[in-house]
Design a protein around this motif. Structure first.
Motif, mmCIF file in Angstrom:
data_model
loop_
_atom_site.group_PDB
_atom_site.id
_atom_site.type_symbol
_atom_site.label_atom_id
_atom_site.label_comp_id
_atom_site.label_asym_id
_atom_site.label_seq_id
_atom_site.Cartn_x
_atom_site.Cartn_y
_atom_site.Cartn_z
ATOM 1 N N GLN A 75 0.863 -1.177 0.000
ATOM 2 C CA GLN A 75 0.000 0.000 0.000
ATOM 3 C C GLN A 75 0.899 1.227 0.000
ATOM 4 O O GLN A 75 1.940 1.239 0.663
ATOM 5 N N VAL A 76 0.469 2.245 -0.760
ATOM 6 C CA VAL A 76 1.223 3.497 -0.792
ATOM 7 C C VAL A 76 0.267 4.633 -0.443
ATOM 8 O O VAL A 76 -0.903 4.616 -0.808
ATOM 9 N N ASP A 77 0.798 5.595 0.293
ATOM 10 C CA ASP A 77 0.037 6.795 0.635
ATOM 11 C C ASP A 77 0.616 7.957 -0.142
ATOM 12 O O ASP A 77 1.836 8.104 -0.245
ATOM 13 N N GLY A 112 -1.442 7.895 -8.156
ATOM 14 C CA GLY A 112 -1.186 9.323 -8.258
ATOM 15 C C GLY A 112 -1.937 9.985 -9.388
ATOM 16 O O GLY A 112 -3.121 9.739 -9.591
ATOM 17 N N GLU A 113 -1.233 10.797 -10.173
ATOM 18 C CA GLU A 113 -1.903 11.602 -11.186
ATOM 19 C C GLU A 113 -2.534 10.766 -12.297
ATOM 20 O O GLU A 113 -3.525 11.171 -12.886
ATOM 21 N N SER A 114 -1.977 9.574 -12.601
ATOM 22 C CA SER A 114 -2.590 8.753 -13.649
ATOM 23 C C SER A 114 -3.881 8.089 -13.170
ATOM 24 O O SER A 114 -4.687 7.650 -13.984
ATOM 25 N N ALA A 115 -4.107 8.020 -11.854
ATOM 26 C CA ALA A 115 -5.338 7.462 -11.306
ATOM 27 C C ALA A 115 -6.296 8.559 -10.834
ATOM 28 O O ALA A 115 -7.397 8.264 -10.376
ATOM 29 N N ASP A 116 -5.892 9.817 -10.983
ATOM 30 C CA ASP A 116 -6.694 10.961 -10.532
ATOM 31 C C ASP A 116 -7.514 11.498 -11.707
ATOM 32 O O ASP A 116 -6.979 11.699 -12.800
ATOM 33 N N GLU A 117 -8.792 11.735 -11.485
ATOM 34 C CA GLU A 117 -9.670 12.245 -12.546
ATOM 35 C C GLU A 117 -9.206 13.603 -13.064
ATOM 36 O O GLU A 117 -9.376 13.922 -14.234
ATOM 37 N N GLN A 118 -8.613 14.398 -12.201
ATOM 38 C CA GLN A 118 -8.169 15.735 -12.586
ATOM 39 C C GLN A 118 -6.705 15.755 -13.031
ATOM 40 O O GLN A 118 -6.203 16.791 -13.440
ATOM 41 N N GLY A 119 -6.019 14.634 -12.934
ATOM 42 C CA GLY A 119 -4.628 14.550 -13.353
ATOM 43 C C GLY A 119 -3.678 15.395 -12.513
ATOM 44 O O GLY A 119 -2.645 15.844 -12.995
ATOM 45 N N ARG A 120 -4.000 15.571 -11.226
ATOM 46 C CA ARG A 120 -3.165 16.399 -10.342
ATOM 47 C C ARG A 120 -1.898 15.662 -9.941
ATOM 48 O O ARG A 120 -1.872 14.441 -9.844
ATOM 49 N N GLU A 121 -0.850 16.419 -9.705
ATOM 50 C CA GLU A 121 0.439 15.864 -9.305
ATOM 51 C C GLU A 121 0.373 15.375 -7.859
ATOM 52 O O GLU A 121 0.015 16.127 -6.959
ATOM 53 N N GLU A 165 -5.340 16.779 0.431
ATOM 54 C CA GLU A 165 -5.930 15.435 0.405
ATOM 55 C C GLU A 165 -4.873 14.368 0.587
ATOM 56 O O GLU A 165 -3.749 14.508 0.110
ATOM 57 N N GLU A 166 -5.266 13.282 1.247
ATOM 58 C CA GLU A 166 -4.420 12.100 1.353
ATOM 59 C C GLU A 166 -5.134 10.957 0.652
ATOM 60 O O GLU A 166 -6.330 10.760 0.846
#
Length: 179
Positions: free
Chosen positions: A137-139, A160-169, A145-146
């Motif tokens: 598991q990674v945090d 991270g950003e590839s799993a985020d809908e907004q593509g945030r870093e 946000e966490e």
């Protein structure tokens, strides 16, 4: 009929023991006073208790060894861990956790040992990781946000950003493993 007479030696023995103990106590007290007053010893310096020269207690703070050097050479912030997840050369072979970040030219790898492990660190702009034979598991943080992600074993997982809908870093802040 025989009459037995015994002479008692016990009072004499008690006095002898009492005198010996008294003399030992006086000698010990004088020696203690001499050490405490710092009288010069044969070497000419003040007397020093042996306990003052003993090494201190070792206290584990879980700080990552040589973290400053790694930060300087590789730009990776490694904070604390239990020693079961360590930075490794990716050429060391299979079975490594692998991290890909947009800001890093090369993949970052970690070796895992033992039944479980944890490592706190900071790697910015992480977008994909490859798991190994451990449950991992990674945090990550993005702004305030966490987020936590479970890595699939022995395959690449979007984090991270590839799993985020907004593509945030996202900033990778902790890795935890268990068998």
């Amino acid at each position: 009929m025989k009459v037995r007479t015994t002479t008692t030696v016990k009072p004499q023995r008690k006095r002898l023991v009492a005198r010996a103990l008294g003399a030992a106590l006086v000698a010990g007290g004088l020696a203690w006073a001499a050490l405490g007053s710092g009288l010069p010893t044969e070497t000419g310096g003040p007397a020093v208790a042996v306990a003052d020269e003993a090494p201190g207690y070792a206290v584990e703070d879980f700080a990552y060894p040589q973290a400053d050097k790694i930060l300087e050479e590789q730009g990776i912030v490694l904070k604390r861990g239990d020693g079961h997840i360590t930075l490794a050369d990716c050429a060391d072979g299979p079975g490594l956790l692998q991290v890909m970040a947009r800001r890093e030219a090369e993949t970052i790898c970690f070796r895992t040992v033992g039944n479980s492990g944890w490592l706190t660190l900071e790697i910015p702009a992480v977008y994909v990781m490859r798991g190994n034979d451990y449950d991992t598991q990674v945090d990550m943080t993005v702004g305030d946000e966490e987020k936590s992600f479970d890595l699939e074993k022995n395959t690449w997982t979007s984090v991270g950003e590839s799993a985020d809908e907004q593509g945030r870093e996202h900033l990778l802040v902790e890795i935890r493993t268990s068998k």
